[in-house]
Design an enzyme around this catalytic site. Sequence first.
Site, PDB file in Angstrom:
ATOM      1  CD  GLU A   1      -1.591  -2.314   1.897  1.00  0.00           C
ATOM      2  OE1 GLU A   1      -0.363  -2.589   1.971  1.00  0.00           O
ATOM      3  OE2 GLU A   1      -2.485  -3.072   2.304  1.00  0.00           O
TER       4      GLU A   1
ATOM      5  CG  HIS B   1     -27.091  10.299  20.482  1.00  0.00           C
ATOM      6  ND1 HIS B   1     -28.331  10.616  20.985  1.00  0.00           N
ATOM      7  CD2 HIS B   1     -26.184  10.976  21.228  1.00  0.00           C
ATOM      8  CE1 HIS B   1     -28.187  11.486  21.972  1.00  0.00           C
ATOM      9  NE2 HIS B   1     -26.894  11.710  22.149  1.00  0.00           N
TER      10      HIS B   1
ATOM     11  CE  LYS C   1       1.600  -7.507   5.200  1.00  0.00           C
ATOM     12  NZ  LYS C   1       2.789  -7.216   6.016  1.00  0.00           N
TER      13      LYS C   1
HETATM   14  O1  F6P Z   1       0.666  -5.838   7.818  1.00  0.00           O
HETATM   15  C1  F6P Z   1       0.769  -5.494   9.170  1.00  0.00           C
HETATM   16  C2  F6P Z   1       1.874  -4.524   9.406  1.00  0.00           C
HETATM   17  O2  F6P Z   1       3.100  -5.164   9.284  1.00  0.00           O
HETATM   18  C3  F6P Z   1       1.755  -3.828  10.753  1.00  0.00           C
HETATM   19  O3  F6P Z   1       2.254  -4.581  11.788  1.00  0.00           O
HETATM   20  C4  F6P Z   1       2.485  -2.559  10.493  1.00  0.00           C
HETATM   21  O4  F6P Z   1       2.196  -1.583  11.449  1.00  0.00           O
HETATM   22  C5  F6P Z   1       1.980  -2.227   9.107  1.00  0.00           C
HETATM   23  O5  F6P Z   1       1.848  -3.468   8.450  1.00  0.00           O
HETATM   24  C6  F6P Z   1       2.859  -1.328   8.302  1.00  0.00           C
HETATM   25  O6  F6P Z   1       4.128  -1.884   8.130  1.00  0.00           O
HETATM   26  P1  F6P Z   1       5.319  -0.999   7.605  1.00  0.00           P
HETATM   27  O7  F6P Z   1       5.549   0.099   8.587  1.00  0.00           O
HETATM   28  O8  F6P Z   1       6.500  -1.922   7.512  1.00  0.00           O
HETATM   29  O9  F6P Z   1       4.937  -0.451   6.268  1.00  0.00           O
END
Ligand code: F6P
Length: 512
Positions: A203, A371, A480
């Site tokens: 992401e 609410h 993932k």
């Molecule tokens: O997918 C879970 C995770 O590894 C979390 O533990 C972590 O906070 C998040 O993804 C983001 O990971 P990174 O900081 O390595 O991008």
Amino acid sequence: MRCDQTQAWTALLAHAAQFKDFDLHTAFAADAQRAEGLSQSAPHVFADLSKNHTDTATEALLIELARQTGLAAHRDAMFRGEPINNTEGRAVMHWLLRQPEGSLTGNLTAPLQQVHDTLKPMLAFAEQVRGDTHITDVVNIGIGGSDLGPQMAVLALQDFVIPGKRFHFVSNVDGHELAGVLKGLKAENTLFLIASKTFTTIETMTNARSALAWFQAQGGTDVARHFAALTTNVAAAGQMGITTTFGFWDWVGGRYSLWSAIGLPVAIAIGAKGFRELLAGAHAMDQHFQAAPLEENLPVRLGLLDVWYRNFLNCTSRSIAPYHSALRRLPAYLQQLEMESNGKRVDRIGHALPYGTSPVLWGEPGTNGQHAYFQMLHQGTDVVPLEFMAVKKPTHSLKDHHELLLANVIAQAQALMLGQADEGGHKHFPGNRPSTFLLLDELTPASLGALIALQEHRVFVSGSVWGINSFDQWGVELGKVLAKDIHARILSGQTEGLDASSAALLQRVRQG
Ligand code: F6P
């Protein structure tokens, strides 16, 4: 020893059987000292535990459980820097990030010095950005611990945030989020912080690449000034062309990383002094957790209560109600803290556990929740322990509001406890519904730091009693891997070997 094999566990089971008839109303009537006896102060936080389904005998048995499961030794091992995150072979030292410079000897002297040698340039950079009037927008790109902590804290401390700068948090791979933020920005006025412990999270990498492309498409050239990476993987940031970097270490778990370089947006927002106060508040709670006797140790008492509700009173969820609108992201932050830490079904060596671990955590700020879902808390079939949080002093001067807010939070705790017996049927409130009440004098960097450290340590306590590793998160990996495979299939249309449901969905989303 595993918690369910201790004598204390057996004693607690017997004790819980008596608690079927426990009634808060009667408990208060029988003990004039109950409110005082089950309340305590810890750094920056006052806690009233008296509206819980507990009494001094319960607490004594829970403390015994902590003793028999070696809680204090486990805690001390964490504070000695031992690799208690055994499945990843790592120490757990987020607390070191808030330890004053030069205050430790032995094997931790060097890591502590590194912490401060990293903190100083990070705070200097934060001050430089604060003074740079060209930078009006700071965009944090990160997810999970690299998003929730800084986002929650910048919101919580909005009264301390420097005027003239806006803070944005982009986490989702859903491009609607980044596109929505970019729409209102100018490259020359924007600083992007790419926050990722691993610098591999799909992401964050996708959003970072898009932000870079947008920046260049807008005519931006000075990547060193407009992009900074907050990561343990400085090399990967360099490969993306980001040379301004602030590092941290593998012994900081993602959901515990607010205190590290991941806190840079907070430091820009509230300044170096404010950030140091946040660290100091958390450190005060660390000291309390390490030094207070177990009976008067607030994280210990809260963590043990969590075990009591989960394993002996069969509560599967816990709700949080911060009565402060600036704490509106706190429930989401605590969700990751509790559920990613303690949502485990095996013990530290991988053996399946026969008892429940992490409850479901959920909540919304009050009075909004009243609410919406409070109906269920008052009259639903499940008992959900609720944690109220309130702040004595407001920072606004609007008349009437704060008194009304405080009246509501006290009234809700009261209504849950007392119920309403004199009306039957739909108007009947069973009462006897448990809650904890946490009170801060003011919401400041220091009190927020203490509140968060309190929550970190209570999660440590329950995880320790349950015998699990609260510091790994293997449960996020499978999704993932599968997403990578499905992504390739969405591009190619290849469904061979897929289960029928996923294949049909894939074909459906590909249809024009
Ligand atoms: O997918 C879970 C995770 O590894 C979390 O533990 C972590 O906070 C998040 O993804 C983001 O990971 P990174 O900081 O390595 O991008």
